[in-house]
Write an enzyme that holds these catalytic residues in place. Sequence first.
Site, PDB file in Angstrom:
ATOM      1  N   ARG A  51       0.872  -1.178   0.000  1.00 37.67           N
ATOM      2  CA  ARG A  51       0.000   0.000   0.000  1.00 37.67           C
ATOM      3  C   ARG A  51       0.902   1.219   0.000  1.00 37.67           C
ATOM      4  O   ARG A  51       2.114   1.108   0.121  1.00 37.67           O
ATOM      5  CB  ARG A  51      -1.035  -0.024   1.145  1.00 37.67           C
ATOM      6  CG  ARG A  51      -0.687  -0.729   2.388  1.00 37.67           C
ATOM      7  CD  ARG A  51       0.479  -0.154   3.111  1.00 37.67           C
ATOM      8  NE  ARG A  51       0.315   1.276   3.343  1.00 37.67           N
ATOM      9  CZ  ARG A  51       1.281   2.138   3.574  1.00 37.67           C
ATOM     10  NH1 ARG A  51       2.547   1.741   3.597  1.00 37.67           N
ATOM     11  NH2 ARG A  51       1.049   3.402   3.792  1.00 37.67           N
ATOM     12  N   GLY A  52       0.264   2.409  -0.118  1.00 41.81           N
ATOM     13  CA  GLY A  52       1.067   3.617  -0.287  1.00 41.81           C
ATOM     14  C   GLY A  52       1.179   3.900  -1.777  1.00 41.81           C
ATOM     15  O   GLY A  52       1.507   2.994  -2.560  1.00 41.81           O
ATOM     16  N   ALA A  53       0.908   5.151  -2.159  1.00 37.79           N
ATOM     17  CA  ALA A  53       0.734   5.456  -3.585  1.00 37.79           C
ATOM     18  C   ALA A  53       1.919   5.047  -4.477  1.00 37.79           C
ATOM     19  O   ALA A  53       1.730   4.300  -5.457  1.00 37.79           O
ATOM     20  CB  ALA A  53       0.401   6.937  -3.745  1.00 37.79           C
ATOM     21  N   ARG A  94      -7.141   0.024  -6.630  1.00 38.02           N
ATOM     22  CA  ARG A  94      -7.432   1.085  -5.636  1.00 38.02           C
ATOM     23  C   ARG A  94      -7.566   2.392  -6.418  1.00 38.02           C
ATOM     24  O   ARG A  94      -6.689   2.724  -7.215  1.00 38.02           O
ATOM     25  CB  ARG A  94      -6.319   1.175  -4.576  1.00 38.02           C
ATOM     26  CG  ARG A  94      -6.264  -0.094  -3.710  1.00 38.02           C
ATOM     27  CD  ARG A  94      -5.449   0.100  -2.460  1.00 38.02           C
ATOM     28  NE  ARG A  94      -6.112   0.961  -1.506  1.00 38.02           N
ATOM     29  CZ  ARG A  94      -5.468   1.501  -0.451  1.00 38.02           C
ATOM     30  NH1 ARG A  94      -4.179   1.262  -0.262  1.00 38.02           N
ATOM     31  NH2 ARG A  94      -6.123   2.271   0.396  1.00 38.02           N
ATOM     32  N   GLN A 197      -1.574   2.035  10.092  1.00 45.04           N
ATOM     33  CA  GLN A 197      -0.297   2.188   9.355  1.00 45.04           C
ATOM     34  C   GLN A 197       0.747   2.919  10.193  1.00 45.04           C
ATOM     35  O   GLN A 197       1.951   2.673  10.049  1.00 45.04           O
ATOM     36  CB  GLN A 197      -0.525   2.973   8.045  1.00 45.04           C
ATOM     37  CG  GLN A 197      -1.253   2.216   6.958  1.00 45.04           C
ATOM     38  CD  GLN A 197      -2.735   2.510   6.973  1.00 45.04           C
ATOM     39  OE1 GLN A 197      -3.302   2.826   8.007  1.00 45.04           O
ATOM     40  NE2 GLN A 197      -3.386   2.383   5.835  1.00 45.04           N
ATOM     41  N   ASP A 238      -1.659  10.793  -1.969  1.00 44.36           N
ATOM     42  CA  ASP A 238      -2.065   9.825  -2.996  1.00 44.36           C
ATOM     43  C   ASP A 238      -2.382  10.485  -4.326  1.00 44.36           C
ATOM     44  O   ASP A 238      -2.367   9.840  -5.369  1.00 44.36           O
ATOM     45  CB  ASP A 238      -3.279   9.026  -2.534  1.00 44.36           C
ATOM     46  CG  ASP A 238      -2.842   7.940  -1.589  1.00 44.36           C
ATOM     47  OD1 ASP A 238      -2.481   8.281  -0.450  1.00 44.36           O
ATOM     48  OD2 ASP A 238      -2.803   6.774  -2.003  1.00 44.36           O
ATOM     49  N   ASN A 248      -5.023  12.519   0.733  1.00 47.54           N
ATOM     50  CA  ASN A 248      -4.142  11.653   1.529  1.00 47.54           C
ATOM     51  C   ASN A 248      -4.996  10.914   2.553  1.00 47.54           C
ATOM     52  O   ASN A 248      -6.219  11.127   2.643  1.00 47.54           O
ATOM     53  CB  ASN A 248      -3.046  12.473   2.211  1.00 47.54           C
ATOM     54  CG  ASN A 248      -1.953  11.582   2.787  1.00 47.54           C
ATOM     55  OD1 ASN A 248      -1.473  10.664   2.107  1.00 47.54           O
ATOM     56  ND2 ASN A 248      -1.565  11.802   4.033  1.00 47.54           N
ATOM     57  N   LYS A 249      -4.376  10.056   3.324  1.00 50.41           N
ATOM     58  CA  LYS A 249      -5.065   9.206   4.307  1.00 50.41           C
ATOM     59  C   LYS A 249      -6.080  10.003   5.125  1.00 50.41           C
ATOM     60  O   LYS A 249      -5.789  11.103   5.585  1.00 50.41           O
ATOM     61  CB  LYS A 249      -4.008   8.562   5.214  1.00 50.41           C
ATOM     62  CG  LYS A 249      -4.523   7.678   6.340  1.00 50.41           C
ATOM     63  CD  LYS A 249      -5.452   6.574   5.859  1.00 50.41           C
ATOM     64  CE  LYS A 249      -4.808   5.686   4.802  1.00 50.41           C
ATOM     65  NZ  LYS A 249      -5.830   4.873   4.061  1.00 50.41           N
TER      66      LYS A 249
HETATM   67  O1  MRU Z   1      -4.362   3.220   2.466  1.00 50.67           O
HETATM   68  P1  MRU Z   1      -2.893   3.395   2.270  1.00 50.67           P
HETATM   69  O2  MRU Z   1      -2.065   2.785   3.362  1.00 50.67           O
HETATM   70  O3  MRU Z   1      -2.450   2.986   0.895  1.00 50.67           O
HETATM   71  O4  MRU Z   1      -2.684   4.977   2.378  1.00 50.67           O
HETATM   72  C1  MRU Z   1      -1.397   5.503   2.194  1.00 50.67           C
HETATM   73  C2  MRU Z   1      -1.320   6.962   2.400  1.00 50.67           C
HETATM   74  O5  MRU Z   1      -2.291   7.629   2.647  1.00 50.67           O
HETATM   75  C3  MRU Z   1       0.028   7.604   2.209  1.00 50.67           C
HETATM   76  O6  MRU Z   1       0.143   8.749   3.004  1.00 50.67           O
HETATM   77  C4  MRU Z   1       0.191   8.003   0.730  1.00 50.67           C
HETATM   78  O7  MRU Z   1      -0.058   6.924  -0.116  1.00 50.67           O
HETATM   79  C5  MRU Z   1       1.528   8.539   0.461  1.00 50.67           C
HETATM   80  S1  MRU Z   1       2.739   7.264   0.451  1.00 50.67           S
HETATM   81  C6  MRU Z   1       4.275   7.883   0.161  1.00 50.67           C
END
Ligand code: MRU
Length: 346
Positions: A51-53, A94, A197, A238, A248-249
Amino acid sequence: MTHQYDTVRPINWHNEQLHLLDQRKLPHEQITMILEQISDVTEAIKNMVVRGAPAIGITAAYGVVLAAKNAYAKHSTNWQAFIKNDIQELSQARPTAINLIWALERMQSKFTEINGDPVSILLKEAKLIHQEDIDANYKMGELGTELLPKNCRVLTHCNAGALATGGYGTALGVIRSGYAAGKITEVYADETRPWLQGARLTAWELLQDKIPVTLSVEGAAASLMRNKMIDWVIVGSDRITANGDVANKIGTYGLAVLARQHGVKFMVVAPTSTVDMNLADGNQVEIETRSMEEVLTLDGQNVAAIGAKAWNPSFDITPAEFVDFIVTEKGVVEPKSSEMNILGLT
Ligand code: MRU
């Protein structure tokens, strides 16, 4: 150049297979999943193995290599036709992280150059996407650190670290570089419900690199700031739209409003692969809604009253006016005074 505090790598290509550190199992177990099919890559992204963009984008790029390899073995003349649907499905694994679409488009743009076995050209491109991401993180680490004064106490949200990227991280890249430069004295991390996370991943990867970290629940952020314990909030993204709005999250928007109220600076760190110049503002970003179970349960156990419903958006939009700096590998933007196109993006 070697970097300090840089040991974690979540994605590896090895023996013609994709190796992913299973992030659902961290911090208690370090298990590597080995993938050989694009459909497994789609499932791994949907199910939060990775996970994470930026990490999602890199993983998808290797997914295209696996798809092409398998299709070419069976249909050497028209392998492309056989992977179209799988790539389409992967692109929807996603919806909020633009890096997924960005990486798939970049991989598909190579198809016209291929004559014969596609693997070497596609693997070269996937590895380039992977390495460019790590290099962008090093650069953003430097640029973000230049903005910080001495003795900063920072708060981060979710995991925008090595685990969310090819390595080193975006927000955590700045935190690593700032810590190495002696500018950061304290790192606070929100635990980040429902997937934790912050508690599971950010704390784990900072401690792997021996950077001390203090966890707090999201609800404590206001008190942290009111008690003057935070100087900067540093987060990832993201998707950033053309006007500088930031997806973002979930919870990031609340932190930005709190930061403004308390005179705390707010920095977003993201590579240009996260910038979506096709969307004018954050209202146009698709926000992923995930299952109610993620909120109603914890580690498989029911924690909520039976019969309660839950609302579980995975991301929110922070309006550009609340963001002091967006740090990319191509430079720093102050969204209140300029739009993202000053970086020369199209
Ligand atoms: O749901 P996730 O864990 O994929 O969410 C990730 C985030 O919100 C991160 O802050 C974002 O992807 C930036 S990662 C460098």
